[in-house]
Design a protein around this motif. Structure first.
Motif, PDB file in Angstrom:
ATOM      1  N   GLY A 135     -80.896  14.000  13.800  1.00  0.00           N
ATOM      2  CA  GLY A 135     -80.113  15.190  13.471  1.00  0.00           C
ATOM      3  C   GLY A 135     -80.912  16.468  13.691  1.00  0.00           C
ATOM      4  N   LEU A 136     -82.185  16.437  13.298  1.00  0.00           N
ATOM      5  CA  LEU A 136     -83.050  17.602  13.527  1.00  0.00           C
ATOM      6  C   LEU A 136     -83.146  17.907  15.015  1.00  0.00           C
ATOM      7  N   GLY A 170     -79.475  30.475  17.838  1.00  0.00           N
ATOM      8  CA  GLY A 170     -78.932  31.291  16.755  1.00  0.00           C
ATOM      9  C   GLY A 170     -77.532  30.904  16.324  1.00  0.00           C
ATOM     10  N   VAL A 171     -77.109  29.667  16.638  1.00  0.00           N
ATOM     11  CA  VAL A 171     -75.789  29.193  16.231  1.00  0.00           C
ATOM     12  C   VAL A 171     -75.875  28.755  14.770  1.00  0.00           C
ATOM     13  N   SER A 172     -74.816  29.035  14.004  1.00  0.00           N
ATOM     14  CA  SER A 172     -74.871  28.765  12.566  1.00  0.00           C
ATOM     15  C   SER A 172     -75.043  27.289  12.232  1.00  0.00           C
ATOM     16  N   ALA A 173     -74.492  26.385  13.031  1.00  0.00           N
ATOM     17  CA  ALA A 173     -74.672  24.952  12.786  1.00  0.00           C
ATOM     18  C   ALA A 173     -75.959  24.512  13.476  1.00  0.00           C
ATOM     19  N   GLY A 174     -77.081  24.666  12.778  1.00  0.00           N
ATOM     20  CA  GLY A 174     -78.388  24.403  13.378  1.00  0.00           C
ATOM     21  C   GLY A 174     -79.023  23.120  12.893  1.00  0.00           C
ATOM     22  N   ILE A 175     -80.351  23.148  12.769  1.00  0.00           N
ATOM     23  CA  ILE A 175     -81.076  21.917  12.481  1.00  0.00           C
ATOM     24  C   ILE A 175     -80.780  21.353  11.094  1.00  0.00           C
ATOM     25  N   LEU A 226     -78.518  17.075   7.990  1.00  0.00           N
ATOM     26  CA  LEU A 226     -77.758  16.645   6.810  1.00  0.00           C
ATOM     27  C   LEU A 226     -76.563  15.780   7.180  1.00  0.00           C
ATOM     28  N   VAL A 227     -75.865  16.138   8.239  1.00  0.00           N
ATOM     29  CA  VAL A 227     -74.711  15.341   8.677  1.00  0.00           C
ATOM     30  C   VAL A 227     -75.168  13.951   9.110  1.00  0.00           C
ATOM     31  N   VAL A 261     -78.924   9.941  21.262  1.00  0.00           N
ATOM     32  CA  VAL A 261     -79.703  11.178  21.111  1.00  0.00           C
ATOM     33  C   VAL A 261     -80.177  11.667  22.477  1.00  0.00           C
ATOM     34  N   GLY A 262     -80.628  10.745  23.310  1.00  0.00           N
ATOM     35  CA  GLY A 262     -81.084  11.134  24.653  1.00  0.00           C
ATOM     36  C   GLY A 262     -79.995  11.825  25.450  1.00  0.00           C
ATOM     37  N   PHE A 263     -78.820  11.215  25.494  1.00  0.00           N
ATOM     38  CA  PHE A 263     -77.708  11.839  26.214  1.00  0.00           C
ATOM     39  C   PHE A 263     -77.290  13.148  25.550  1.00  0.00           C
ATOM     40  N   GLY A 264     -77.280  13.177  24.227  1.00  0.00           N
ATOM     41  CA  GLY A 264     -76.894  14.392  23.507  1.00  0.00           C
ATOM     42  C   GLY A 264     -77.813  15.560  23.812  1.00  0.00           C
TER      43      GLY A 264
END
Length: 149
Positions: A17-18, A28-33, A38-39, A124-127
């Motif tokens: 997730g991090l 600078g997007v609000s949905a960050g690390i 947490l999700v 994660v790699g593809f993401g």
């Protein structure tokens, strides 16, 4: 399930997730690390809990329980969270990538919670490739909104 296995599954989900949220954070997007971590971690936690409950109930002779129903509910819930991140104005839709990335963080968390580490690694790699490399390449696509021409 052993304590160390639980720690590893939750740790992998948190780390994934991090990593998934890093690009969003740097831009600078609000949905960050923190949001992505947490999700992913909470999705793994719910998945691990469902599997543990299933094993406990199966041992007690109540084999009619289905841990996949928990994952189905989690998928629906994260869909609402992701949908809430999307902003529609008269001329544009914003935060679609953030919503999709949050959805991916939840999916990665579910896979980590289920102990499917190959699936986590590939996802994660593809993401990461999609949110970083593809974003850079979009600038060179003629006619792309992200491009300079």
């Amino acid at each position: 399930m052993e304590t160390m296995e639980i720690v590893i599954r939750l740790g992998v989900a948190t780390g994934a997730g991090l990593l998934l949220g890093l690009d969003r954070e740097l831009r600078g997007v609000s949905a960050g690390i923190r949001t992505h971590a947490l999700v992913a971690m909470s999705s793994a936690l719910i998945t691990v809990s469902a599997l543990m409950l299933y094993n406990d109930m199966r041992t007690d002779g109540r084999a009619d329980v289905d841990p996949l129903r928990v994952i189905q509910g989690l998928a629906q819930a994260i869909g609402f969270v992701a949908a809430g991140a999307i902003v529609v104005s008269k001329t544009a839709v914003h935060n679609l990538t953030s919503a999709a990335n949050i959805w991916l963080a939840a999916a990665i968390g579910i896979a980590a919670g289920a102990g499917q580490m190959v699936l986590v690694t590939v996802g994660v790699g593809f993401g990461v490739v999609i949110v970083t490399l593809v974003r850079v390449l979009e600038r060179f696509i003629p006619g792309s909104e992200k491009g300079d021409g």
